[in-house]
Design an enzyme around this catalytic site. Structure first.
Site, mmCIF file in Angstrom:
data_model
loop_
_atom_site.group_PDB
_atom_site.id
_atom_site.type_symbol
_atom_site.label_atom_id
_atom_site.label_comp_id
_atom_site.label_asym_id
_atom_site.label_seq_id
_atom_site.Cartn_x
_atom_site.Cartn_y
_atom_site.Cartn_z
ATOM 1 C CD GLU B 58 1.215 -6.271 -3.291
ATOM 2 O OE1 GLU B 58 2.152 -7.252 -3.024
ATOM 3 O OE2 GLU B 58 1.473 -5.476 -3.988
ATOM 4 C CG ASN B 59 -2.367 -11.599 -4.718
ATOM 5 O OD1 ASN B 59 -1.154 -11.261 -4.419
ATOM 6 N ND2 ASN B 59 -2.806 -12.401 -5.583
#
Lengths: 230, 220
Positions: B58-59
């Site tokens: 998700e980063n």
């Protein structure tokens, strides 16, 4: 109009007490450590800071919090194995925490930069983080109303910038930088490389220069030369 | 019941690695998948090179490779747990708002998360125990839980003191409502269906004995 600052101190010198400051980075990756350290030195206090985390170890955001300059932090994941400065301030009641799910945090910043008034998100519906917020059912699904996070300043780190303020980032150090650049009145970027106009292929620009007010060159110290950044 | 007693009672139970291998074998070819921090990360060890599975972090990355070691370590390339990782051919990078739009918009097929509790209707509690004085942290858990098309949970079925973590209603603060579709545990795999929990398979325990442990009406 872009200003190229001579150093990080000059770049952050006008940030006043009580300002709301977006600070890029996901943990250490993409964190504009030198700009934050300059903010520590400048003595500015009473800040509201927006970041995914609440500082790691002793440098950058952790140092700013440790020095007591942050009144409130808006973040998704404050508690980490090396967040002891935040933990101590929080337990002593010396810092206010607004906890926001990570996707809502990113979208609240994005919408601020995009001129959106508010938005309905499914994230958080039915949880403690949506308590007291307006909800709506749309096509059978439940949503929570969330508002943009606008800021006075954004401090971000990019890999390369040109003299028009165009930026490219490197790998997962990109994270919040591009959306934060859009959501502040004044965006200050530190870059590892500063190149002349034409030094970045327009097709690969991630943050167009219109969003950037100040650039400061902070070369990578004693680190192995990274491969070509995109 | 103590954990030791539980260990002795269920000799065929799956260990963490066997459970991770089972989850990996259930991920369809070509799926886009997010693996949560902790136990779910083990699943990546069992995805075969030809699985066609693309991992999302998700980063801001698709096409995440294994953990980086030695000269591969690059502090600009980390996963959601802030561990240095590698990139695979075909990888892409994007900013946080795009990463979560990808998730919330239903473009990820599966996410695998840990849990404190899952309810019979698929409610998930995995971010906060609600203990007074604990510093809350949510990260991307709420976005992942409701965003991916299927949310799988991996956990031990029982707490250390023998209480079922599959419950009629969660007592810990919720992460998402009705979002979990499957629960992989050391003792059984449960499918969360509109009319209740179904036992797909069990490990070292019979259906009746499982039903005695779990305070939720189970179907075979």
């Amino acid at each position: 109009m872009l200003t190229i600052s001579d150093n990080a101190m000059e770049a952050v010198a006008d940030i006043p007490d009580g300002a709301t400051v977006l600070i890029g980075g996901f943990g250490p990756a993409g964190q504009p450590v030198e700009l934050i350290e300059a903010l520590v030195q400048s003595g500015t206090s009473g800040l509201t800071v927006v970041n995914n985390n609440a500082g790691n170890g002793e440098v950058g955001l952790a140092a700013l919090i440790g020095a007591g300059r942050v009144r409130k932090i808006i973040c998704s994941f404050p508690r980490q194995h090396d967040s002891h400065h935040f933990d101590a301030k929080y337990r002593a009641g010396q810092i206010e925490l607004e906890l926001v799910p990570q996707g809502n945090l990113a979208e609240r910043i994005r919408t601020a930069g995009a001129g959106i008034g508010a938005f309905f998100t499914p994230t958080g519906y039915g949880t403690p983080l949506a308590e007291g917020k307006e909800v709506r059912e749309i096509d059978g699904r439940h949503y929570v109303l969330e508002y943009p996070i606008r800021a006075d300043y954004a401090l971000i780190k990019a890999y390369r910038g040109d003299e028009a303020g165009n930026l490219v980032y490197r790998k997962t150090a990109r994270n919040f930088g591009p959306v934060m650049a859009t959501a502040a009145r004044t965006t200050i970027a530190q870059v590892h490389e500063l190149v002349p106009l034409g030094g970045i292929d327009p097709e690969v620009v991630v943050t167009p220069g219109v969003y950037v007010s100040r650039l400061v060159l902070v070369p990578r110290e004693a680190a192995p030369e990274p491969e070509e950044g995109q | 019941m103590s954990q030791n007693a539980a260990d002795r009672s269920f000799e065929g139970r799956l260990d963490r690695n066997a459970l991770a291998a089972l989850v990996a074998s259930d991920i369809p070819h070509g799926a886009y998948v997010n693996l949560g921090i902790g136990q779910p990360t083990l699943v990546s060890n069992y995805l075969a090179p030809g699985s066609g599975v693309t991992l999302h972090t998700e980063n801001g990355m698709l096409g995440m490779g294994p953990e980086a070691h030695g000269d591969e370590v690059d502090l600009d390339l980390i996963n959601a747990g802030k561990i240095p990782v590698t990139e695979l051919p075909g990888a892409s990078y994007f900013h946080h708002a795009d990463s979560f739009a990808m998730m919330r918009g239903g473009h990820l097929d599966i996410c695998v998360l840990g849990a404190y509790q899952v309810s019979a209707t698929g409610d998930l509690a995995n971010w906060h125990t609600g203990t007074p004085g604990a510093i809350p942290a949510v990260g991307g858990a709420m976005d992942l839980a409701i965003g991916a098309r299927d949310t799988f949970v991996m956990m031990n079925l029982l707490t250390r003191d023998g209480q079922s973590k599959l419950v009629p209603e969660c007592t810990y603060p919720l992460t998402g409502l009705g979002c979990v579709s499957r629960v992989y545990t050391d003792l059984a795999v449960f499918l969360i269906e509109p009319d209740g929990a179904v036992v797909r398979e069990s490990f070292g325990i019979g259906f009746e004995q499982l039903q005695e442990l779990v305070p939720v009406l189970l179907r075979q």
